[in-house]
Write a protein that holds these residues in place. Structure first.
Motif, short mmCIF file in Angstrom:
data_model
loop_
_atom_site.label_atom_id
_atom_site.label_comp_id
_atom_site.label_asym_id
_atom_site.label_seq_id
_atom_site.Cartn_x
_atom_site.Cartn_y
_atom_site.Cartn_z
N GLY A 151 41.00 36.06 39.86
CA GLY A 151 41.13 37.48 39.57
C GLY A 151 40.93 38.40 40.75
O GLY A 151 40.52 39.55 40.57
N GLN A 152 41.16 37.94 41.96
CA GLN A 152 41.01 38.76 43.15
C GLN A 152 41.93 38.24 44.24
O GLN A 152 42.49 37.15 44.12
N SER A 153 42.08 39.00 45.30
CA SER A 153 42.94 38.60 46.40
C SER A 153 42.27 37.51 47.23
O SER A 153 41.05 37.32 47.17
N GLY A 154 43.08 36.82 48.02
CA GLY A 154 42.53 35.82 48.91
C GLY A 154 41.57 36.42 49.91
O GLY A 154 40.54 35.82 50.26
N GLN A 155 41.87 37.64 50.38
CA GLN A 155 41.00 38.33 51.34
C GLN A 155 39.62 38.58 50.74
O GLN A 155 38.59 38.33 51.38
#
Length: 244
Positions: A151-155
């Motif tokens: 539920g979040q970006s790779g960054q």
């Protein structure tokens, strides 16, 4: 040393087998249980967004990109499995083994978390423990199940992981030969293109007979039940047999 034989799961849903003979010699093969569209390029079926099962490789020996539904893989999958097996032969326990509950076995996300806890996060090898690698972040975003599971970006995920980086080697490999720790680390790299290749493994110092020519390895393909199988045959150093 006396004859030794063992079997372990590798790049197929069924167990691959390895046999060490008193020659000394080791033969490793997937016995054709991996379905191949082409002998040199392994292509897995397309996954639906609801899929939580992948029918290639036992989860404990499956690389994180395949768990996250990377559908194109070659020898990089086998090299990750090889690193897991090499570590397990020393520690006598699976390297990647998230705990199961009474209700259910660990899912793919738990295996990815277990890999990150032991190996570290992708890009850490090049960027360092406290730096987030931009290429690794964009690569994670491209893996079909990453954002679905986290539920979040790779960054964002890499930034959070940077605060809890773990040193290498893990506790289960403390005290092992330095060459073994290095061999396993080079195999257990997140991005497939950065993992140790078969050609590099053939000349790695840990797999060389002291003072002799590089390890002799022969590869052959044989038709199997579901396609073409790969068999690797190699002569091993007596010290390596003692380790096995």
């Amino acid at each position: 040393p006396p004859p030794l034989s063992f079997s372990s799961s590798s790049s197929s849903s069924s167990a691959s087998s390895s046999s060490v003979h008193p020659s000394p010699q080791v033969v490793v093969g997937d016995l054709g249980l991996v379905a191949m569209a082409d002998p040199h390029v392994r292509l897995q079926k397309k996954f639906r967004a609801s899929d939580h099962h992948i029918d290639v490789c036992t989860p404990n020996y499956r690389p994180p990109d395949v768990t996250l539904r990377n559908q194109r893989y070659q020898e990089d999958l086998d090299m990750w499995s090889f690193g897991c097996v090499a570590a397990e032969l020393y520690s006598r326990q699976p390297l990647i083994a998230p705990a199961a509950t009474a209700e259910q076995a660990p899912s793919g996300k738990y295996f990815v978390d277990a890999i990150a806890a032991i190996v570290g996060r992708p890009g850490q090898e090049a960027a360092g423990a406290s730096t987030v690698d931009a290429f690794a972040a964009s690569w994670l975003d491209e893996l079909p199940f990453f954002k679905k599971w986290y539920g979040q970006s790779g960054q964002a995920w890499l930034t959070a992981r940077a605060e809890t980086a773990h040193p290498w080697p893990p506790p289960c490999l403390e005290g092992c030969p330095e060459g073994l720790a290095q061999l396993v680390q080079k195999c257990l790299v997140w991005h497939p293109s950065a993992r140790m290749t078969i050609a590099e493994a053939k000349t790695h110092s840990f797999l060389q007979p002291p003072g002799q020519v590089p390890l002799r390895v022969r590869f052959a393909t044989q038709p199997g039940k579901n396609g073409v199988g790969t068999i690797a045959e190699a002569d091993l150093d007596p010290d390596l047999l003692c380790y096995l």
